[in-house]
Design a protein around this motif. Structure first.
Motif, PDB file in Angstrom:
ATOM      1  N   ALA A 152     -75.332  -5.701  92.235  1.00 21.64           N
ATOM      2  CA  ALA A 152     -74.020  -5.757  91.904  1.00 21.64           C
ATOM      3  C   ALA A 152     -73.118  -7.016  92.883  1.00 21.64           C
ATOM      4  O   ALA A 152     -72.464  -7.547  92.629  1.00 21.64           O
ATOM      5  N   VAL A 153     -73.294  -6.001  94.142  1.00 21.20           N
ATOM      6  CA  VAL A 153     -72.706  -6.384  95.254  1.00 21.20           C
ATOM      7  C   VAL A 153     -72.850  -7.641  95.996  1.00 21.20           C
ATOM      8  O   VAL A 153     -72.842  -8.459  96.248  1.00 21.20           O
ATOM      9  N   LEU A 154     -74.809  -7.724  95.208  1.00 23.51           N
ATOM     10  CA  LEU A 154     -75.315  -9.431  95.926  1.00 23.51           C
ATOM     11  C   LEU A 154     -74.735 -10.043  95.000  1.00 23.51           C
ATOM     12  O   LEU A 154     -74.837 -11.103  95.579  1.00 23.51           O
ATOM     13  N   ARG A 155     -74.568 -10.534  93.976  1.00 25.86           N
ATOM     14  CA  ARG A 155     -74.140 -11.124  92.387  1.00 25.86           C
ATOM     15  C   ARG A 155     -72.807 -11.771  93.321  1.00 25.86           C
ATOM     16  O   ARG A 155     -71.993 -12.109  93.214  1.00 25.86           O
ATOM     17  N   ALA A 156     -71.819 -11.320  94.218  1.00 28.69           N
ATOM     18  CA  ALA A 156     -70.296 -10.704  94.394  1.00 28.69           C
ATOM     19  C   ALA A 156     -70.723 -11.414  96.221  1.00 28.69           C
ATOM     20  O   ALA A 156     -69.722 -12.126  95.968  1.00 28.69           O
ATOM     21  N   SER A 157     -71.601 -11.992  97.006  1.00 26.56           N
ATOM     22  CA  SER A 157     -71.751 -12.402  97.755  1.00 26.56           C
ATOM     23  C   SER A 157     -71.591 -14.054  97.306  1.00 26.56           C
ATOM     24  O   SER A 157     -71.844 -14.870  97.745  1.00 26.56           O
ATOM     25  N   ASP A 158     -72.439 -14.105  95.605  1.00 26.76           N
ATOM     26  CA  ASP A 158     -72.527 -16.084  95.456  1.00 26.76           C
ATOM     27  C   ASP A 158     -74.016 -16.754  95.658  1.00 26.76           C
ATOM     28  O   ASP A 158     -73.512 -17.611  96.413  1.00 26.76           O
ATOM     29  N   VAL A 159     -74.949 -15.745  96.892  1.00 27.02           N
ATOM     30  CA  VAL A 159     -75.711 -16.244  97.657  1.00 27.02           C
ATOM     31  C   VAL A 159     -76.874 -16.797  96.550  1.00 27.02           C
ATOM     32  O   VAL A 159     -77.197 -15.357  95.819  1.00 27.02           O
ATOM     33  N   PRO A 160     -77.232 -18.038  96.346  1.00 27.91           N
ATOM     34  CA  PRO A 160     -78.462 -18.247  95.358  1.00 27.91           C
ATOM     35  C   PRO A 160     -79.808 -17.044  95.738  1.00 27.91           C
ATOM     36  O   PRO A 160     -79.931 -16.977  96.904  1.00 27.91           O
ATOM     37  N   VAL A 161     -80.337 -16.579  94.869  1.00 33.00           N
ATOM     38  CA  VAL A 161     -80.898 -15.436  95.093  1.00 33.00           C
ATOM     39  C   VAL A 161     -82.360 -16.123  94.010  1.00 33.00           C
ATOM     40  O   VAL A 161     -82.071 -16.396  93.146  1.00 33.00           O
ATOM     41  N   LEU A 162     -83.265 -15.270  94.735  1.00 29.96           N
ATOM     42  CA  LEU A 162     -85.024 -15.299  93.607  1.00 29.96           C
ATOM     43  C   LEU A 162     -85.432 -13.892  94.028  1.00 29.96           C
ATOM     44  O   LEU A 162     -86.005 -13.433  95.214  1.00 29.96           O
TER      45      LEU A 162
END
Length: 316
Positions: A68-78
């Protein structure tokens, strides 16, 4: 495209004190924040904020609150599915800009999870300009893990493989410079000193001492070295030359992630076709901007300091 790998991500909790840290005492905090951290993720956040394509590869359990914290950063992730949860790092900052860090250990990945992470990075590296392998390794992971990744990427993509930058320390960095032949390494001065077995503390000319040490590695073991020196700036050493630069005046708030931002700034400038002096200048600006922000925030182009960043050519 700049792809990053964070093999050992962390939830960065930053506590902001109104006075210097008093060990053994009870203190009240002015505030706190949480950021999705880890060197590769931090670099991807800076690249993304600059409007350049990036993808952050990392191990992540589907139910991990870190997601959830990672999604808030809006960075494309794999994300690569694992069973263990992301560790937490705690940073305590004081008004002087001093930062005290406590890094908690992560979980031990399985052999299958490690293999899946390598395969994900290899796939993500297709058509990338740079691949960044950054941060410490999870507990139980072999010291030469980054070497394994480098070899796998180059074996799959050959002449079309991206250039590879490595930002790590200790045994992992020793393994990389011994057999990995990366295109760029980004140690700080302490990490470089440990790597070459020298002490820069009493050096009358820190930039000169760093240059001499880096020349033992570049170009024989690495294509280039970007050595960050904290408030003293950075030194860039390539096969063709060497340069140093100092940051403009800033009010430091948190140094966490400043080195990661410096690396991202360098890669952004290189990807835009700039020469080494301008790449170093942009690295300095991005690192200084990160240090002026609270927590592990990624600086956007509007955050970069406008002051002069003089670049000096160094001679052996």
């Amino acid at each position: 495209m700049i792809v990053t790998l964070t093999a050992h991500p962390a939830l960065d909790r930053t506590i902001d004190l109104g006075a210097a840290l008093q060990v053994g005492e009870v203190q009240s905090a002015l505030g706190a924040r949480e950021d999705a951290g880890g060197k590769g993720i931090n670099a991807s956040r800076v690249v993304h904020a600059a409007g350049v394509a990036t993808r952050a590869v990392l191990p992540l359990a589907p139910e991990d609150p870190f997601a959830a914290v990672l999604r808030a950063s809006d960075v494309p992730v794999l994300p690569v599915a694992v069973t263990g949860h992301v560790r937490a790092n705690i940073a305590i900052t004081s008004p002087s800009g001093q930062t005290t860090k406590i890094n908690l250990p992560g979980t031990v990945p399985t052999a299958a999870e490690i293999a899946a992470l390598v395969e994900a990075v290899v796939g993500a590296a297709e058509h990338a300009r740079w691949l960044v392998l950054a941060g410490s390794l999870p507990p139980g992971t072999a010291d030469d893990f980054y070497v394994e990744v480098i070899r796998a990427v180059r074996a799959r993509w050959g002449a079309a493989a991206p250039r590879i930058a490595v930002d790590t320390s200790g045994a992992a960095l020793r393994a990389v410079v011994a057999t990995g032949t990366p295109d760029l390494i980004k140690p700080n001065d302490d990490e470089l000193a440990e790597l070459v077995g020298e002490d820069f503390d009493d050096a009358a000319d820190l930039s000169g001492a760093v240059l001499a040490a880096a020349r033992r590695l570049v170009p024989a073991h690495a294509g280039a070295a970007l050595v960050t020196l904290g408030a003293a700036g950075a030194v860039l050493v390539t096969a063709e030359g060497a340069w140093s630069a100092v940051p403009p005046p800033i009010r430091a708030r948190s140094t966490v992630g400043a080195g990661d931002s410096s690396l991202a700034g360098y890669l952004l400038a290189d990807s835009a076709g700039h020469g080494p002096a301008e790449c170093l200048r942009h690295a300095i600006r991005c690192g200084a901007a990160a240090a002026s922000l609270p927590g592990t925030q990624a600086p956007a182009p509007t955050d970069l300091p406008s002051g002069d960043v003089p670049v000096r050519t160094l001679t052996p």
